[in-house]
Design a protein around this motif. Structure first.
Motif, PDB file in Angstrom:
ATOM      1  N   ASP A  10       0.803  -1.243  -0.167  1.00  0.00           N
ATOM      2  CA  ASP A  10      -0.115  -0.040  -0.155  1.00  0.00           C
ATOM      3  C   ASP A  10       0.922   1.334  -0.245  1.00  0.00           C
ATOM      4  O   ASP A  10       1.734   1.393   0.812  1.00  0.00           O
ATOM      5  CB  ASP A  10      -0.848  -0.061   1.169  1.00  0.00           C
ATOM      6  CG  ASP A  10      -1.656  -1.339   1.407  1.00  0.00           C
ATOM      7  OD1 ASP A  10      -1.838  -1.953   0.293  1.00  0.00           O
ATOM      8  OD2 ASP A  10      -2.072  -1.408   2.433  1.00  0.00           O
ATOM      9  N   GLU A  13       0.456   6.836   0.975  1.00  0.00           N
ATOM     10  CA  GLU A  13      -0.258   6.962   2.222  1.00  0.00           C
ATOM     11  C   GLU A  13      -0.050   8.375   2.807  1.00  0.00           C
ATOM     12  O   GLU A  13      -0.112   8.144   4.120  1.00  0.00           O
ATOM     13  CB  GLU A  13      -0.434   5.629   2.905  1.00  0.00           C
ATOM     14  CG  GLU A  13      -1.253   4.565   2.041  1.00  0.00           C
ATOM     15  CD  GLU A  13      -1.563   3.346   2.953  1.00  0.00           C
ATOM     16  OE1 GLU A  13      -2.577   2.802   2.920  1.00  0.00           O
ATOM     17  OE2 GLU A  13      -0.629   2.779   3.603  1.00  0.00           O
ATOM     18  N   ASN A  34      -0.859  -0.639  -4.380  1.00  0.00           N
ATOM     19  CA  ASN A  34      -2.036  -0.414  -4.074  1.00  0.00           C
ATOM     20  C   ASN A  34      -2.110   1.131  -3.604  1.00  0.00           C
ATOM     21  O   ASN A  34      -1.426   1.518  -2.722  1.00  0.00           O
ATOM     22  CB  ASN A  34      -2.809  -0.941  -2.908  1.00  0.00           C
ATOM     23  CG  ASN A  34      -2.860  -2.363  -3.189  1.00  0.00           C
ATOM     24  OD1 ASN A  34      -3.048  -2.730  -4.150  1.00  0.00           O
ATOM     25  ND2 ASN A  34      -2.603  -3.230  -2.123  1.00  0.00           N
ATOM     26  N   ALA A  36      -3.173   4.746  -2.559  1.00  0.00           N
ATOM     27  CA  ALA A  36      -4.533   5.442  -1.829  1.00  0.00           C
ATOM     28  C   ALA A  36      -4.895   6.553  -2.237  1.00  0.00           C
ATOM     29  O   ALA A  36      -4.398   7.201  -3.436  1.00  0.00           O
ATOM     30  CB  ALA A  36      -3.691   6.306  -0.421  1.00  0.00           C
ATOM     31  N   HIS A  40      -8.622   7.752   3.060  1.00  0.00           N
ATOM     32  CA  HIS A  40      -7.901   7.364   4.263  1.00  0.00           C
ATOM     33  C   HIS A  40      -6.509   8.013   4.366  1.00  0.00           C
ATOM     34  O   HIS A  40      -5.834   8.019   5.224  1.00  0.00           O
ATOM     35  CB  HIS A  40      -7.640   5.810   4.308  1.00  0.00           C
ATOM     36  CG  HIS A  40      -6.722   5.018   3.573  1.00  0.00           C
ATOM     37  ND1 HIS A  40      -6.896   4.739   2.338  1.00  0.00           N
ATOM     38  CD2 HIS A  40      -5.468   4.793   3.857  1.00  0.00           C
ATOM     39  CE1 HIS A  40      -5.939   4.256   1.823  1.00  0.00           C
ATOM     40  NE2 HIS A  40      -4.950   4.203   2.590  1.00  0.00           N
ATOM     41  N   HIS A  64      -6.979   1.797  -4.198  1.00  0.00           N
ATOM     42  CA  HIS A  64      -6.855   1.556  -2.790  1.00  0.00           C
ATOM     43  C   HIS A  64      -7.879   2.353  -1.958  1.00  0.00           C
ATOM     44  O   HIS A  64      -7.663   3.021  -1.314  1.00  0.00           O
ATOM     45  CB  HIS A  64      -5.434   1.501  -2.098  1.00  0.00           C
ATOM     46  CG  HIS A  64      -5.223   0.765  -1.092  1.00  0.00           C
ATOM     47  ND1 HIS A  64      -5.766  -0.618  -0.723  1.00  0.00           N
ATOM     48  CD2 HIS A  64      -4.593   1.171   0.337  1.00  0.00           C
ATOM     49  CE1 HIS A  64      -5.425  -0.969   0.513  1.00  0.00           C
ATOM     50  NE2 HIS A  64      -4.801  -0.110   0.867  1.00  0.00           N
ATOM     51  N   SER A  66     -11.095   3.242   0.383  1.00  0.00           N
ATOM     52  CA  SER A  66     -11.361   3.246   1.705  1.00  0.00           C
ATOM     53  C   SER A  66     -12.758   3.685   2.325  1.00  0.00           C
ATOM     54  O   SER A  66     -13.344   4.430   1.359  1.00  0.00           O
ATOM     55  CB  SER A  66     -10.287   3.894   2.435  1.00  0.00           C
ATOM     56  OG  SER A  66     -10.486   4.085   3.975  1.00  0.00           O
ATOM     57  N   ARG A  75      -9.468   2.733   9.330  1.00  0.00           N
ATOM     58  CA  ARG A  75      -9.359   1.405  10.136  1.00  0.00           C
ATOM     59  C   ARG A  75     -10.612   1.440  10.885  1.00  0.00           C
ATOM     60  O   ARG A  75     -10.833   0.625  11.932  1.00  0.00           O
ATOM     61  CB  ARG A  75      -8.175   1.386  10.844  1.00  0.00           C
ATOM     62  CG  ARG A  75      -7.053   1.090   9.890  1.00  0.00           C
ATOM     63  CD  ARG A  75      -5.752   0.894  10.720  1.00  0.00           C
ATOM     64  NE  ARG A  75      -4.723   0.585   9.845  1.00  0.00           N
ATOM     65  CZ  ARG A  75      -3.405   0.906   9.984  1.00  0.00           C
ATOM     66  NH1 ARG A  75      -3.048   1.167  11.262  1.00  0.00           N
ATOM     67  NH2 ARG A  75      -2.586   0.234   9.283  1.00  0.00           N
ATOM     68  N   HIS A 113      -9.041  -1.193   1.281  1.00  0.00           N
ATOM     69  CA  HIS A 113      -8.230  -0.721   2.321  1.00  0.00           C
ATOM     70  C   HIS A 113      -8.995  -0.911   3.625  1.00  0.00           C
ATOM     71  O   HIS A 113      -9.844  -0.567   3.761  1.00  0.00           O
ATOM     72  CB  HIS A 113      -7.604   0.573   2.277  1.00  0.00           C
ATOM     73  CG  HIS A 113      -6.978   1.239   3.333  1.00  0.00           C
ATOM     74  ND1 HIS A 113      -5.617   0.779   3.870  1.00  0.00           N
ATOM     75  CD2 HIS A 113      -7.598   1.841   4.202  1.00  0.00           C
ATOM     76  CE1 HIS A 113      -5.379   1.434   5.084  1.00  0.00           C
ATOM     77  NE2 HIS A 113      -6.427   2.130   5.470  1.00  0.00           N
ATOM     78  N   GLY A 114      -8.164  -1.453   4.719  1.00  0.00           N
ATOM     79  CA  GLY A 114      -8.558  -1.140   6.189  1.00  0.00           C
ATOM     80  C   GLY A 114      -9.570  -1.799   6.432  1.00  0.00           C
ATOM     81  O   GLY A 114      -9.948  -3.160   6.190  1.00  0.00           O
ATOM     82  N   GLY A 117     -11.632  -3.305   3.585  1.00  0.00           N
ATOM     83  CA  GLY A 117     -11.330  -4.421   3.197  1.00  0.00           C
ATOM     84  C   GLY A 117     -11.490  -5.829   4.161  1.00  0.00           C
ATOM     85  O   GLY A 117     -11.549  -6.844   3.627  1.00  0.00           O
ATOM     86  N   HIS A 224       3.200  -4.753   4.259  1.00  0.00           N
ATOM     87  CA  HIS A 224       2.998  -3.524   4.554  1.00  0.00           C
ATOM     88  C   HIS A 224       3.950  -2.400   4.690  1.00  0.00           C
ATOM     89  O   HIS A 224       5.256  -2.602   5.378  1.00  0.00           O
ATOM     90  CB  HIS A 224       2.200  -3.663   5.933  1.00  0.00           C
ATOM     91  CG  HIS A 224       1.120  -3.979   6.130  1.00  0.00           C
ATOM     92  ND1 HIS A 224       0.970  -5.430   6.487  1.00  0.00           N
ATOM     93  CD2 HIS A 224      -0.159  -3.619   5.660  1.00  0.00           C
ATOM     94  CE1 HIS A 224      -0.693  -5.695   6.143  1.00  0.00           C
ATOM     95  NE2 HIS A 224      -1.411  -4.546   6.108  1.00  0.00           N
TER      96      HIS A 224
END
Length: 256
Positions: A10, A13, A34, A36, A40, A64, A66, A75, A113-114, A117, A224
């Motif tokens: 990812d 970000e 991926n 962002a 996010h 990606h 979110s 998240r 994402h997050g 996901g 990550h």
């Protein structure tokens, strides 16, 4: 037959003057990214720079999307309807696709994402929302997902699916991820990460946190980029896979 796998992380970000991770160094190791899309993390300038860097290295570009949770880094469960999830995914994909097109590139995959996901793996309504959004904008898209509802919905929509194996996350006995809120959810030992990733790719097996050997399909390995020593870990994983005779290549070039 030579085993193939994609190596993805990812990226992009950061936000404004704030940056997360060393994307440039990580891109030298990866085969896909991926990116962002702003909800996010990421902003137009970071998205553009990330796409340009991917293009320069021949790295596959993925959206990606979110939940709209900039403060919580995507998240948190935002309590959205399936319709809201669908339109939010379309909005984010459209932004990245336009930036990619301006660079003479295209977005080849989509990876939620997050918390989104996590939920698309178990919530049929969210999975259908993401799959239908992807199928409507580009039927050639690859959807990255764990085994679960999103993978099923994407296949039903006629999309290719790349099953994701996560190098540094602990798994439950049922194949889902251990929640980040629980101890041991993220694995930090470099040698353990390398060994379990090679086994995941070559043997299709990974041990759960309880020591149960569970089958796992793995078309792409997720690294990550926001963890300590991310670059070293990515290089170690790539070296381990190469030593095991695994060909590492962008997913869009070989996934059927």
């Amino acid at each position: 037959m030579t085993r193939r796998v994609d190596l993805v992380a990812d990226l992009g970000e950061g936000y404004g003057a704030w940056r997360m991770g060393d994307d440039a160094a990580l891109l030298d190791v990866l085969t896909s990214a991926n990116v962002a899309c702003g909800f996010h993390a990421g902003d137009p300038q970071i998205m553009d720079a990330t796409v340009r860097a991917c293009a320069e290295r021949g790295v596959g570009i993925g959206a990606h999307p979110s939940f709209p949770d900039l403060r919580g880094f995507g998240r948190r469960d935002m309590g959205l309807t399936a319709s809201e999830v669908r339109s939010d995914v379309l909005y984010q994909f459209g932004a990245l696709a336009a930036i990619a097109a301006a660079r003479g590139q295209r977005v080849t995959h989509l990876a939620p994402h997050g918390r989104l996901g996590n939920l698309v793996a178990v919530r049929e309504d969210y999975a259908d929302a993401v799959a239908s959004a992807a199928a409507r904008v580009d039927p050639s898209l690859i959807v990255l997902a764990q085994d679960g509802k999103l993978a099923e919905a994407a296949r039903a929509a006629g999309l290719r699916v790349g099953i994701v194996g996560i190098a540094d996350r602990a798994y439950e006995d049922d194949g889902t991820l251990v929640p980040r809120s629980e101890p041991g959810a993220v694995i930090h030992d470099a040698e353990e990460i390398r060994e379990r990733t090679v086994r995941m790719v070559t043997d299709g097996v990974i041990d759960s946190r309880n020591g149960v050997a569970i089958p796992i399909a793995c078309d792409t390995v997720l690294v990550h980029g926001d963890t300590d020593d991310a670059i070293r870990l990515a290089r170690s994983i790539r070296a381990g896979l190469a030593e095991a005779g695994v060909e590492i290549a962008p997913l869009a070039g070989w996934l059927e």
